[in-house]
Design a protein around this motif. Structure first.
Motif, short mmCIF file in Angstrom:
data_model
loop_
_atom_site.label_atom_id
_atom_site.label_comp_id
_atom_site.label_asym_id
_atom_site.label_seq_id
_atom_site.Cartn_x
_atom_site.Cartn_y
_atom_site.Cartn_z
N MET A 13 34.60 -15.88 79.66
CA MET A 13 34.87 -17.27 79.26
C MET A 13 34.51 -18.21 80.42
N ASP A 14 34.18 -19.44 80.07
CA ASP A 14 33.98 -20.46 81.10
C ASP A 14 35.19 -20.50 82.02
N ARG A 15 34.94 -20.50 83.33
CA ARG A 15 36.03 -20.35 84.29
C ARG A 15 37.07 -21.46 84.18
N PRO A 60 34.18 -4.09 68.70
CA PRO A 60 33.37 -3.74 69.88
C PRO A 60 33.50 -4.83 70.94
N LYS A 61 33.21 -4.49 72.19
CA LYS A 61 33.41 -5.39 73.32
C LYS A 61 32.74 -6.74 73.12
N ASP A 62 31.47 -6.75 72.79
CA ASP A 62 30.74 -8.01 72.65
C ASP A 62 31.28 -8.86 71.51
N ASP A 63 31.64 -8.20 70.41
CA ASP A 63 32.13 -8.94 69.24
C ASP A 63 33.50 -9.56 69.51
N ARG A 64 34.37 -8.83 70.21
CA ARG A 64 35.70 -9.40 70.43
C ARG A 64 35.64 -10.57 71.40
N LEU A 65 34.73 -10.52 72.37
CA LEU A 65 34.58 -11.66 73.27
C LEU A 65 34.06 -12.88 72.51
N SER A 66 33.10 -12.65 71.64
CA SER A 66 32.56 -13.76 70.83
C SER A 66 33.65 -14.36 69.95
N LEU A 67 34.51 -13.50 69.40
CA LEU A 67 35.59 -13.98 68.55
C LEU A 67 36.56 -14.84 69.34
N VAL A 68 36.96 -14.37 70.52
CA VAL A 68 37.90 -15.14 71.35
C VAL A 68 37.30 -16.49 71.73
#
Length: 452
Positions: free
Chosen positions: A80-82, A45-53
């Motif tokens: 992500m932090d810019r 899911p969108k939120d989980d994949r961002l957390s993983l990255v």
């Protein structure tokens, strides 16, 4: 250690389960290769994949970020932090960063280019000036290039120094240029390191076996690399100036991408850029519906043919028994012929100028095929219909159908290539539908002549 896409998907399912259970996934991540995160992220899911990255190290993200679907790249870009994101993309090879930029929407592309350091922007600008499906958009310009008059010991010293600072995207060859930037020759790095130090570079390089222009199609680059067994293919402009090189790993990506695209087109589906598991129902429907509507309209004509010969069918009902056989055999035969020609065009074995040779070859091939199948269909026709004239109609029709549809199936891709259309667009459903129409016309015409 993970092993391929299948293992990656298995890891992906386990990660999803662990995330749902709010358990620590870090021990599992240690077993995953960087490139194997791509299919895993596509399944999350969108939120989980961002957390993983965000939980991964920068050097790991660098190895798979350019190959992620555009949707996930933009999620990472804004999640992500810019400063961290800019630092990661600035470390990417020029050709990979160029590919990543091309994936973004126009507004996000402008934003990223605005935020890149000047040195990195200047590095990728030449690549962005070419369409992504051309050699210029595929090549890398960070290659070992030296002046031809330089002495070998100086070339080696500079090469080693620049390699330490990771200034090259490829390390297979060193290229020699003259004062005008024209390519004069190349030498493998191994041979360079073992060459006499007092010689000049021009004394040890060899002329490149082949070069390519930046506006050439990337498929042409793939064919050349395969034909010449090259690790790199130099890219030069009209004046012979060295612009960069296409590497074999880039070619592998092209081959995979093009073969997948051709397979999708041949199935009568528009190209889909989003991975299937991430694609929405609306997107999947949109990619399929146009061809289905078109083929449905053609099948209406087929229905009209059946209606026109309705009296014949009602008089001799046995004729209707073999309509599926006629349609499928003709369609399968035409698809076989088109596959051979589409493949031949793709790998350079066949060109448009070979149309007459293809016509003769397919005519003879279809004749032999039909002569092999005709006795079988005559026997089956008589066995089922108990009517020798129906069996004869079936066998004669099959000869004519295989011959006609084979010719159509082989020449349509060549006609498409002639007018600038991708031959793979001549899809299997289209060939099968044409075979239905042609087959029924021939079948009932022969039946009219023999039976009435």
């Amino acid at each position: 250690m993970s092993h391929g896409v299948g293992a990656s998907i298995s890891f992906g399912d386990r990660i999803v389960k662990l995330l749902k259970e709010k358990r620590d996934i870090k021990p599992l991540l240690e077993w995953i290769k960087p490139q194997d995160f791509i299919p895993i992220l596509e399944r999350l899911p969108k939120d989980d994949r961002l957390s993983l990255v965000l939980s991964l190290n920068d050097d790991v993200i660098e190895k798979f970020l350019p190959k992620l679907p555009a949707e996930i790249v933009e999620e990472v870009m804004f999640g992500m932090d810019r400063n961290r994101f800019i630092r990661i993309v600035s470390n990417l090879p020029a050709d990979e960063l160029s590919d990543l930029v091309e994936k973004l929407s126009p507004i996000n592309r402008k934003r990223l280019l605005w935020e890149l350091p000047d040195w990195k922007l200047n590095e990728i600008k030449p690549l962005l000036s070419y369409p992504p499906d051309k050699v210029g958009g595929l090549m890398t310009n960070r290659i070992p290039v030296f002046f031809e008059e330089a002495e070998i010991w100086k070339v080696i010293r500079e090469y080693v120094t620049r390699t330490k600072f990771d200034e090259y995207d490829t390390n297979n060859y060193a290229y020699a240029i003259d004062k005008n930037g024209k390519l004069k020759g190349l030498i493998s790095i191994r041979e360079l390191l073992t060459s006499p130090r007092k010689l000049k570079l021009k004394d040890v390089v060899q002329p490149p076996p082949v070069t390519i222009k930046p506006d050439a199609d990337e498929e042409e680059a793939a064919r050349i690399v395969a034909s010449y067994d090259l690790l790199e293919l130099p890219v030069v402009d009209d004046d012979g100036k060295l612009l960069g090189a296409v590497t074999v790993d880039d070619v592998v990506d092209v081959v995979i991408s093009e073969s997948t695209e051709d397979m999708v087109k041949f199935g009568g589906v528009e190209k889909i850029t989003t991975p299937y598991i991430m694609a929405s129902i609306f997107e999947l429907t949109k990619k399929r519906v146009a061809w289905l509507i078109f083929l449905c309209l053609i099948e209406v004509i087929v229905a009209g043919v059946l209606s026109f010969y309705g009296k014949i069918i009602s008089t001799i009902v046995a004729l209707s028994f073999f309509i599926p056989l006629i349609s499928s055999t003709g369609g399968n035969s035409g698809i076989q012929a088109s596959i051979f020609i589409i493949r031949g065009l793709a790998v350079g074995e066949v060109s448009i100028s070979d149309a007459l040779r293809v016509l003769v070859k397919e005519s003879l091939t279809s004749l032999f095929l039909s002569l092999l199948l005709s006795p079988l269909t005559f026997f089956l026709g008589f066995l089922i219909a108990k009517n020798i004239w129906v069996a004869l109609t079936l066998s004669i029709s099959l000869i004519l159908i295989i011959f006609t549809v084979n010719i159509v199936g082989s020449l349509l891709p060549m006609l498409a290539a002639k007018v600038g259309i991708d031959p793979a667009t001549i899809s299997a459903p289209l060939i099968a539908t044409i075979a239905d129409l042609v087959g029924l016309l021939i079948y009932f015409t022969v039946a009219t002549i023999l039976l009435f």
